[in-house]
Design an enzyme around this catalytic site. Structure first.
Site, PDB file in Angstrom:
ATOM      1  N   SER A   4      -6.403   6.131  -6.908  1.00 17.65           N
ATOM      2  CA  SER A   4      -7.121   5.902  -7.723  1.00 17.65           C
ATOM      3  C   SER A   4      -7.397   7.005  -9.419  1.00 17.65           C
ATOM      4  CB  SER A   4      -7.919   4.843  -7.205  1.00 17.65           C
ATOM      5  OG  SER A   4      -7.448   4.146  -6.630  1.00 17.65           O
TER       6      SER A   4
ATOM      7  N   LYS B 282     -16.974   4.448 -13.099  1.00 19.18           N
ATOM      8  CA  LYS B 282     -16.234   3.286 -13.267  1.00 19.18           C
ATOM      9  C   LYS B 282     -17.398   2.219 -12.054  1.00 19.18           C
ATOM     10  CE  LYS B 282     -12.670   3.072  -9.640  1.00 19.18           C
ATOM     11  NZ  LYS B 282     -11.937   3.304  -8.847  1.00 19.18           N
TER      12      LYS B 282
ATOM     13  N   SER C  25      -6.912   1.982  -9.146  1.00 21.07           N
ATOM     14  CA  SER C  25      -7.771   1.997  -9.053  1.00 21.07           C
ATOM     15  C   SER C  25      -8.883   1.826 -10.139  1.00 21.07           C
ATOM     16  CB  SER C  25      -8.480   1.450  -8.015  1.00 21.07           C
ATOM     17  OG  SER C  25      -9.678   2.013  -7.441  1.00 21.07           O
TER      18      SER C  25
END
Lengths: 488, 95
Positions: free
Chosen positions: A175, A76, A151
């Site tokens: 997330s 990420k 997210s």
């Protein structure tokens, strides 16, 4: 060579079916060919990845290979990667090249895993749909009209599309789990403090926790083995050794006590999602578990309390972006105040600015007790609810989200409507307990995840349950039809 | 609690964010609706409940006051927008 699990790639590398360089080249070619459909990557790091792959091949030839040596994965884009740009999906960090590596990144590199790139996300991890990205929204590989969740939406879409076998994520209010649920993945948010936050761009420091997003529970356990453990460089890292998270995967579930909180099955839950979850619970019961009705009475308060604590901590954490030491700087500042205010106005997106302002307000003189301290008191009530429930049962199950993935654009006008989507995930972050999502079916072609929550440091138990469930179901092995054009 | 445009202007200064006049009422509306959501907290009696700031009720772990890594000034300054002779450059603050 795509759509393979991490363990499969690891085994095939050991068997000499291909080299790390070959699989890394294939994976990067796959991303270049197919990711335009999903927008799951912000940066592909071909040169660095091939260097790492060659080093992994040399290590294997020397007889020192670990399980992850030579296996490609993605980060990420909020894990600082030394020499590789880390944007947080923000204009603020569009050209930021970290001078150091996160602890999680260092640990993965130490096992010889190969980082092929950085995945898209909601800007500074603020969002539940991956629509708040400076680099554009991510599309769900299961349905290109749907959000992948957020997210960690880029990580979820990249693994779901078969572009990489595993990716890192972070979970401040859901997330990892919500995008895992929306994209048919196994994702785990460990106990707060289990995985080091050092070198992960901070959102809300008392809630943030990193974890893996993979196809199977076994893969997630292998990734977590590499990621977890005490780190003196994170002052909130828990000072205890992490166990081998794969050790208990094959334990039988006989005698397991599973709590179903009535608050997770209220009127806000899509009835078809409820059907999927209850069918999964029945299967776990058939594996020998005992199902118990429980209550988490303060669950609904997790939304208001979270949306004070997280923005407050964010407003403090994001004050470091001032246009002076790194990151974006506005053109031609008139004076220092103009430099700060215009840099931040131009560098941050709308949702980030909104949360900074909410947090600034909540922490401002005269409001601190009414907002931040009040929210922390409610946080204690939520922790106490879990303590009572987990004295009664071993784990808690329910849905991850009230609905399957929603359509792109459907929740972007009203931030409060988007916040309400987080109802089932926020409380685990508030209490700091581990929680995960494992694939449990589909509603109209969109995946549904089963939420499993446990006591502090019970990650191995959660992974054991998910693994046992995955032995009797094949939801986790299904791949998106939107992906069929690409072949294997 | 409903916020007025003047509240947003004040918060924006505290947050070091320039908010154009055309966006002020937009922020006032959306932040007011967030505060209305947040105000559900006020209905709960939390008298006598200790605030929880760390999920494990842990306190800050301290380390020995020892040098643990070398000075990396050049690496850190290399990524700054503007530097000169080991200093970060900002607009003139003192005449």
């Amino acid at each position: 060579m795509t759509n393979k699990t991490l363990i499969q790639i690891s085994n095939e590398l050991s068997a000499g079916q291909y080299s790390s360089r070959e699989i890394t080249q294939d994976i990067i070619a796959g991303i270049k060919t197919h990711d335009h459909q999903f927008n799951s990557f912000i940066t592909v790091s071909e040169e660095l990845a091939l260097e790492q792959a060659d080093a992994a091949d040399a290590r294997r030839a020397a007889g020192h290979a670990d399980l992850l040596t030579g296996v490609p994965f993605a980060h990420k884009d909020l894990f600082c990667t030394q020499g590789l740009r880390t944007t947080c999906a923000s204009k603020m960090l569009e050209d930021f090249i970290p001078p150091y590596e996160s602890t999680v990144g260092q640990r993965l590199l130490a096992t010889g895993a190969v980082c092929v790139g950085k995945t898209n996300m909601d800007e500074f991890a603020m969002g539940s749909s991956n629509e708040n990205s400076y680099f554009g929204a991510v599309k769900n590989p299961w349905d290109l009209n749907a959000v992948p969740g957020g997210s960690s939406g880029g990580s979820a879409a990249a693994v779901a599309a078969g572009l990489v076998p595993a990716a890192t994520g972070t979970d401040t209010g859901g997330s990892i789990r919500q995008p895992a649920s929306f994209c048919n993945l196994t994702g785990i948010k460990p106990t707060y403090g289990r995985v080091s936050r050092f070198g992960i761009v901070a959102y809300a420091s008392s809630l943030d926790q990193a974890g893996p997003m993979c196809t199977t529970a076994e893969d997630a356990a292998v990734m977590l083995n590499a990621m977890a453990g005490f780190d003196p460089q994170d002052s909130t890292s828990v000072q205890q050794d992490a166990p081998d998270f794969t050790a208990d995967l094959n334990q039988p579930l006989a005698g397991l006590k599973v709590g179903l909180p009535k608050e997770f099955f209220g009127s806000g839950l899509d009835p078809q999602v409820a059907d999927c979850i209850m069918a999964a619970v029945k299967q776990i019961e058939a594996l020998g578990a005992q199902i118990v009705d429980i209550s988490l009475p303060n669950l609904e308060l997790s939304i208001p309390a979270y949306y004070v604590i997280a923005p407050s901590e964010a407003s403090s954490n994001l004050s470091r972006f001032d246009g002076v030491r790194y990151g974006y700087r506005c053109d031609q500042p008139e004076d220092l105040m103009d430099l700060y205010c215009r840099t931040r106005a131009e560098g941050f997106g709308k949702e980030v600015k909104r949360r900074i302002m909410v947090g600034t307000y909540a922490l401002s003189e005269g409001y601190y007790d009414a907002y931040y301290v009040k929210a922390q008191r409610i946080r204690r009530l939520i922790k106490d609810d879990f303590a009572r429930a987990l004295a009664q049962v071993d784990v808690i199950m329910g849905p991850v989200a009230p609905t399957p993935a929603f359509d792109l654009g459907s929740n972007t006008k009203d931030p409060v409507a988007m916040y309400l989507e987080d109802i089932y995930t926020l409380s685990a972050n508030m209490a700091g307990i581990p929680a995960m999502s494992t694939p449990a079916g589909f509603v109209n072609g969109r995946p549904v995840g089963l939420h499993i929550m446990g006591n502090y440091f019970a990650e191995a138990k959660l992974l054991n349950i998910a693994h046992q469930y995955q032995q009797v179901t094949d939801w986790h092995l299904q791949t998106p039809t939107s992906n069929t054009e690409k072949g294997a | 609690m409903a916020l007025e445009n003047a509240d947003i202007e004040n918060i924006a200064v505290l947050a070091r964010l320039q908010v154009p006049a055309t966006e002020t009422s937009d922020y006032a509306d959306s932040i007011s609706s967030i505060l209305a959501l947040v105000d559900q907290m006020q209905q709960v009696d939390t008298h006598g409940v200790e605030p929880l700031s760390n999920p494990h009720d842990a306190t800050q772990r301290l380390r020995a006051d020892e040098v643990t890594c070398d000075n990396q000034r050049e690496a850190f300054m290399a990524i700054a927008p503007a530097t000169e002779e080991g200093l970060y450059l900002v607009p003139k603050v003192i005449d």
